[in-house]
Write a protein that holds these residues in place. Structure first.
Motif, PDB file in Angstrom:
ATOM      1  N   ASP A 175       0.826  -1.207   0.000  1.00  0.00           N
ATOM      2  CA  ASP A 175       0.000   0.000   0.000  1.00  0.00           C
ATOM      3  C   ASP A 175       0.864   1.262   0.000  1.00  0.00           C
ATOM      4  O   ASP A 175       0.621   2.197  -0.760  1.00  0.00           O
ATOM      5  CB  ASP A 175      -0.949   0.014   1.203  1.00  0.00           C
ATOM      6  N   THR A 176       1.888   1.270   0.833  1.00  0.00           N
ATOM      7  CA  THR A 176       2.788   2.422   0.900  1.00  0.00           C
ATOM      8  C   THR A 176       3.538   2.592  -0.415  1.00  0.00           C
ATOM      9  O   THR A 176       3.655   3.707  -0.943  1.00  0.00           O
ATOM     10  CB  THR A 176       3.793   2.248   2.060  1.00  0.00           C
ATOM     11  N   GLU A 177       4.057   1.507  -0.960  1.00  0.00           N
ATOM     12  CA  GLU A 177       4.804   1.574  -2.222  1.00  0.00           C
ATOM     13  C   GLU A 177       3.905   1.995  -3.376  1.00  0.00           C
ATOM     14  O   GLU A 177       4.318   2.774  -4.234  1.00  0.00           O
ATOM     15  CB  GLU A 177       5.477   0.230  -2.514  1.00  0.00           C
ATOM     16  N   ASN A 178       2.681   1.494  -3.409  1.00  0.00           N
ATOM     17  CA  ASN A 178       1.760   1.849  -4.493  1.00  0.00           C
ATOM     18  C   ASN A 178       1.409   3.336  -4.470  1.00  0.00           C
ATOM     19  O   ASN A 178       1.220   3.949  -5.523  1.00  0.00           O
ATOM     20  CB  ASN A 178       0.498   0.997  -4.430  1.00  0.00           C
ATOM     21  N   GLN A 179       1.338   3.930  -3.281  1.00  0.00           N
ATOM     22  CA  GLN A 179       1.078   5.367  -3.192  1.00  0.00           C
ATOM     23  C   GLN A 179       2.204   6.172  -3.849  1.00  0.00           C
ATOM     24  O   GLN A 179       1.955   7.208  -4.464  1.00  0.00           O
ATOM     25  CB  GLN A 179       0.909   5.784  -1.732  1.00  0.00           C
ATOM     26  N   LYS A 180       3.430   5.678  -3.747  1.00  0.00           N
ATOM     27  CA  LYS A 180       4.568   6.344  -4.401  1.00  0.00           C
ATOM     28  C   LYS A 180       4.403   6.297  -5.918  1.00  0.00           C
ATOM     29  O   LYS A 180       4.688   7.278  -6.612  1.00  0.00           O
ATOM     30  CB  LYS A 180       5.887   5.683  -3.988  1.00  0.00           C
ATOM     31  N   TRP A 181       3.967   5.144  -6.442  1.00  0.00           N
ATOM     32  CA  TRP A 181       3.760   5.028  -7.892  1.00  0.00           C
ATOM     33  C   TRP A 181       2.641   5.964  -8.360  1.00  0.00           C
ATOM     34  O   TRP A 181       2.762   6.632  -9.394  1.00  0.00           O
ATOM     35  CB  TRP A 181       3.408   3.586  -8.272  1.00  0.00           C
ATOM     36  N   ASP A 187       2.424  13.147 -11.071  1.00  0.00           N
ATOM     37  CA  ASP A 187       3.393  14.191 -11.410  1.00  0.00           C
ATOM     38  C   ASP A 187       3.720  14.184 -12.895  1.00  0.00           C
ATOM     39  O   ASP A 187       3.826  15.233 -13.527  1.00  0.00           O
ATOM     40  CB  ASP A 187       4.697  14.007 -10.618  1.00  0.00           C
ATOM     41  N   LEU A 188       3.856  12.998 -13.463  1.00  0.00           N
ATOM     42  CA  LEU A 188       4.210  12.885 -14.876  1.00  0.00           C
ATOM     43  C   LEU A 188       3.050  13.170 -15.817  1.00  0.00           C
ATOM     44  O   LEU A 188       3.222  13.805 -16.856  1.00  0.00           O
ATOM     45  CB  LEU A 188       4.751  11.487 -15.170  1.00  0.00           C
ATOM     46  N   LEU A 189       1.862  12.672 -15.474  1.00  0.00           N
ATOM     47  CA  LEU A 189       0.728  12.728 -16.387  1.00  0.00           C
ATOM     48  C   LEU A 189      -0.356  13.724 -15.988  1.00  0.00           C
ATOM     49  O   LEU A 189      -1.250  14.005 -16.776  1.00  0.00           O
ATOM     50  CB  LEU A 189       0.094  11.335 -16.505  1.00  0.00           C
TER      51      LEU A 189
END
Length: 191
Positions: A175-181, A187-189
């Protein structure tokens, strides 16, 4: 529930796929240098079934009665089974850059199951072990160094590391890692 470590019998576990490139025999050879209180259980998928037979023979010859081999389990049962142990061990000498920088699933399984961990000096795992206090990183990949690092651990040390794993899992999870993605893609899109 938390299970205090028995100072007379410290139960280590390693799970994964039995392939020669992972050098599972290093863990068995390291037990020669570790105190009798350490045992090791393997839960292995037989990708190379003759390799498991080789490991069994090596264990019986070098450290009889201290290594146990269990049949593979469905992925959904791994965490519950691994949680029965005190310490997860993942040491694989870096034969490639990928191995050198590895952050394998089983490393996080050990933490999610509330175990202390023992890793080699692989930079990415060592960084997490030290940052969160969840285990030890051995000074080298040599069997004697692994055994001696284990010998320095007390049951209290391992219990502190187990509690640290329970705290670290709040940060080291999907869950924490997916929030980073999600944040990166926003930010990119844009939204």
């Amino acid at each position: 529930p938390f299970k205090p470590t028995d100072p007379t019998k410290i139960r280590m576990v390693n799970h994964g796929t039995a392939v020669r490139d992972r050098q599972l025999e290093k863990k068995i050879k390291a037990l020669q240098y570790a105190d009798e209180r350490f045992t090791l259980d393997f839960i292995l998928l037989p990708a190379e079934p003759d390799y498991i037979d080789t490991l069994k023979a090596l264990a019986e010859r070098l450290v009889p009665g201290r290594v146990t081999f269990h049949p593979p389990l469905p992925r959904s049962q791994i965490l519950a089974r691994v949680a029965e142990y005190d310490l997860g061990i993942y040491i694989m000498a870096p034969v490639s850059y990928n191995d050198h920088m590895a952050l394998p699933n089983r490393f996080f399984d050990f933490i999610a199951a509330g175990l202390a961990v023992c890793v080699g000096p692989s930079p990415a795992m060592k960084e997490i072990v030290e940052q969160y206090g969840v285990g030890i990183a051995t000074p080298t990949f040599e069997e004697q160094d692994i055994g001696e690092a284990l010998n320095r651990l007390t049951a209290d040390d391992i219990d502190h590391m187990k509690w640290a794993s329970r705290a670290a899992v709040k940060h080291l999870n999907a869950d924490t890692e997916n929030q980073k993605w999600v944040a990166l893609y926003r930010d990119l899109l844009g939204d």
